[in-house]
Design an enzyme around this catalytic site. Structure first.
Site, PDB file in Angstrom:
ATOM      1  N   ARG A  49      55.459  23.796  50.319  1.00 62.63           N
ATOM      2  CA  ARG A  49      54.746  24.502  49.305  1.00 62.63           C
ATOM      3  C   ARG A  49      53.795  23.574  48.495  1.00 62.63           C
ATOM      4  O   ARG A  49      52.919  23.856  48.046  1.00 62.63           O
ATOM      5  CB  ARG A  49      55.954  24.906  48.330  1.00 62.63           C
ATOM      6  CG  ARG A  49      55.181  25.657  47.084  1.00 62.63           C
ATOM      7  CD  ARG A  49      56.229  26.523  46.305  1.00 62.63           C
ATOM      8  NE  ARG A  49      57.607  26.535  46.362  1.00 62.63           N
ATOM      9  CZ  ARG A  49      58.208  25.338  45.579  1.00 62.63           C
ATOM     10  NH1 ARG A  49      57.763  24.635  45.008  1.00 62.63           N
ATOM     11  NH2 ARG A  49      59.554  25.117  45.872  1.00 62.63           N
ATOM     12  N   TYR A 101      36.074  44.382  41.868  1.00 61.66           N
ATOM     13  CA  TYR A 101      37.006  44.939  42.733  1.00 61.66           C
ATOM     14  C   TYR A 101      38.268  45.578  41.971  1.00 61.66           C
ATOM     15  O   TYR A 101      38.722  44.963  41.080  1.00 61.66           O
ATOM     16  CB  TYR A 101      37.629  43.765  43.731  1.00 61.66           C
ATOM     17  CG  TYR A 101      38.615  44.187  44.464  1.00 61.66           C
ATOM     18  CD1 TYR A 101      38.723  45.266  45.410  1.00 61.66           C
ATOM     19  CD2 TYR A 101      39.801  43.267  44.437  1.00 61.66           C
ATOM     20  CE1 TYR A 101      39.826  45.559  46.214  1.00 61.66           C
ATOM     21  CE2 TYR A 101      41.234  43.661  45.251  1.00 61.66           C
ATOM     22  CZ  TYR A 101      40.990  44.734  45.998  1.00 61.66           C
ATOM     23  OH  TYR A 101      42.026  45.130  46.882  1.00 61.66           O
ATOM     24  N   LYS A 198      37.662  37.549  53.352  1.00 58.79           N
ATOM     25  CA  LYS A 198      36.561  38.474  53.985  1.00 58.79           C
ATOM     26  C   LYS A 198      35.471  37.309  54.714  1.00 58.79           C
ATOM     27  O   LYS A 198      35.758  36.879  55.814  1.00 58.79           O
ATOM     28  CB  LYS A 198      35.743  38.643  52.380  1.00 58.79           C
ATOM     29  CG  LYS A 198      36.762  39.487  51.441  1.00 58.79           C
ATOM     30  CD  LYS A 198      37.246  40.683  51.973  1.00 58.79           C
ATOM     31  CE  LYS A 198      38.235  41.663  51.329  1.00 58.79           C
ATOM     32  NZ  LYS A 198      39.210  41.045  50.252  1.00 58.79           N
TER      33      LYS A 198
HETATM   34  O1  P1T Z   1      42.392  41.190  48.905  1.00 56.87           O
HETATM   35  P1  P1T Z   1      42.471  39.633  48.377  1.00 56.87           P
HETATM   36  O2  P1T Z   1      42.436  38.567  49.393  1.00 56.87           O
HETATM   37  O3  P1T Z   1      43.885  39.506  47.434  1.00 56.87           O
HETATM   38  O4  P1T Z   1      41.102  39.320  47.500  1.00 56.87           O
HETATM   39  C1  P1T Z   1      40.932  40.429  46.271  1.00 56.87           C
HETATM   40  C2  P1T Z   1      39.394  40.518  46.284  1.00 56.87           C
HETATM   41  C3  P1T Z   1      38.838  39.796  45.054  1.00 56.87           C
HETATM   42  N1  P1T Z   1      37.588  39.983  44.835  1.00 56.87           N
HETATM   43  C4  P1T Z   1      36.900  40.746  45.709  1.00 56.87           C
HETATM   44  C5  P1T Z   1      35.236  40.730  45.218  1.00 56.87           C
HETATM   45  C6  P1T Z   1      37.419  41.495  46.583  1.00 56.87           C
HETATM   46  O5  P1T Z   1      36.352  42.311  47.240  1.00 56.87           O
HETATM   47  C7  P1T Z   1      38.607  41.422  46.857  1.00 56.87           C
HETATM   48  C8  P1T Z   1      39.507  42.163  47.734  1.00 56.87           C
HETATM   49  N2  P1T Z   1      38.704  43.547  48.185  1.00 56.87           N
HETATM   50  C9  P1T Z   1      38.971  44.314  49.188  1.00 56.87           C
HETATM   51  C10 P1T Z   1      40.325  44.339  49.696  1.00 56.87           C
HETATM   52  C11 P1T Z   1      37.752  45.385  49.309  1.00 56.87           C
HETATM   53  O6  P1T Z   1      38.041  46.171  50.372  1.00 56.87           O
HETATM   54  O7  P1T Z   1      37.001  45.539  48.493  1.00 56.87           O
END
Ligand code: P1T
Length: 387
Positions: A49, A101, A198
């Protein structure tokens, strides 16, 4: 080693041949603990961790890509955002962009707001207007640019001038742009946050988040929380992202070519209503995007002239190549319906205020052949209008 150019950094930064074998690829250190010679006498690793060599390599790579000193990885993008917010205290205020988001909005309003942190959601297209919301309780300005899903572009340098003047922190969620297109730390931001899930991962096979900063004190708090609260990613995921990053520059070039082609196709199509893409001259953030981004990315949103939700849904069902799914930034093209999918956790009246229509379609344009993507879009739109 200092790497001058982005592609060289993407391939090499943070990664050294494995000291035990010379393996050129950083091994997946799939271990929860490390043997110590004597209590406290060890090779720098005690418990997974706290430290892991695969994670270390990725953290160094991400820091280098964002021109930052320090990088930290978390289990998801939201876990990274959660870490940043945990350093605030009851009574503190955060000014945020009103288009973001849906999961970030949900974390702010349903998890941190009840602990007494106040979030003020405002439009930021006119950066100067943000200053009016700064109070003596403001601790942070939270920017997402381009925004998800309306592709608003926020002038990072102008917001940074305000945050510096008032001695508050500026965080930029750089997920849509990626460090290939935009480096917020160079533009005056204090903290960069990524959903690594992403474009950085790039292959829709892992979820992860990251924080990058040049501020040692902030780094120490986020690193402390990485261990104390434990939202860390596993070594296999770190390996996958390290591999993904090696082609980030190549993938992003094609995402940008395809994103622009798709946006231009949509803009001239008689059945299409509004097109949201920062690389279109008609986009209200075009000039800012040209100034602060190196290209315009692969995310495109649009509405149809026939603004009925049922027509948008039919179009989404008609796609053959664009897969209907949450998420974005992978090599394959995806399509989505923000109002019922990624942004369903934002109340309808708030969505309306920020201009997010229930008939909006969002595309994550992948790296397939441009002609095939355009043909799929054309048939999906045209057969929805015939039905
Ligand atoms: O899904 P995660 O890895 O926890 O990330 C969150 C997040 C934060 N910021 C932006 C700009 C994002 O687009 C996302 C996650 N977005 C999606 C899952 C989506 O389909 O828009």
């Amino acid at each position: 080693m200092t790497y001058m150019k982005f592609g060289t950094k993407a391939v090499h930064a943070g990664v050294e041949p494995d000291p035990t074998t010379g393996a050129i690829m950083t091994p997946i250190y799939q271990t929860s603990t490390y043997v110590q010679e004597s209590p406290g006498k060890h090779k720098g690793y005690e418990y997974a961790r706290t430290q892991n060599p695969t994670r270390d390599a990725l953290q160094a790579s991400l820091a280098a890509l964002e021109n930052g000193k320090y990088g930290l990885c978390y289990a998801t993008g939201l876990a990274a955002t959660d870490t940043i917010m945990k350093t605030l205290r009851p009574g503190d205020e955060v000014i945020c962009t009103n288009d973001m988001y849906g999961g970030t909005y949900r974390l702010f309003t349903t998890v941190f707001q009840p602990f007494g942190i106040k979030f003020i959601f405002v439009p930021m297209a006119e950066a100067e207007s943000v200053e009016q919301y700064v109070t003596d309780k403001t601790k942070m300005v939270w920017v997402e640019t381009p925004t998800n899903p309306l592709m608003n572009v926020i002038d990072i340098e102008k917001i940074a001038a305000i945050t510096k003047k008032h001695e508050v922190l500026l965080t930029v969620d750089n997920t849509f742009a990626t460090p290939y297109l935009q480096n917020p730390l160079d533009l005056g931001a204090d903290i960069v946050m990524h959903s690594v899930t992403k474009y950085l991962g790039g292959h829709s096979d892992t979820v992860m988040g990251a924080i990058i900063t040049n501020n040692e004190k902030l780094y120490e708090s986020y690193k402390f929380l990485q261990n104390a609260a434990g939202g860390t990613p596993g070594p296999q995921d770190c390996f996958l992202v390290l591999r993904g990053i090696k082609t980030l520059h190549l993938r992003m070039r094609q995402h940008c070519i395809n994103g622009k082609a798709v946006a231009e196709f949509l803009e001239q199509h008689p059945l299409v209503g509004k097109v949201y893409y920062p690389g279109l001259e008609s986009h209200k953030g075009y000039e800012i995007a040209k100034k602060q981004m190196r290209d315009f990315g692969g995310m495109v949103s649009f509405t149809l002239k026939d603004d009925k939700v049922t027509t948008a849904i039919k179009t989404l069902e008609n796609f053959n190549l664009f897969a209907l799914a949450e998420s974005l930034g992978g090599v394959e093209s995806l399509c989505g319906h923000p109002a019922s999918m990624t942004h369903a956790s934002i109340p309808p009246e708030e969505r309306k205020k920020s201009g997010l229509s229930d008939s909006l379609i969002r595309l994550s344009v992948g790296i397939e052949d441009t002609e095939d993507l355009i043909a799929d879009l054309k048939q999906a739109i045209e057969s929805a209008s015939k039905a």
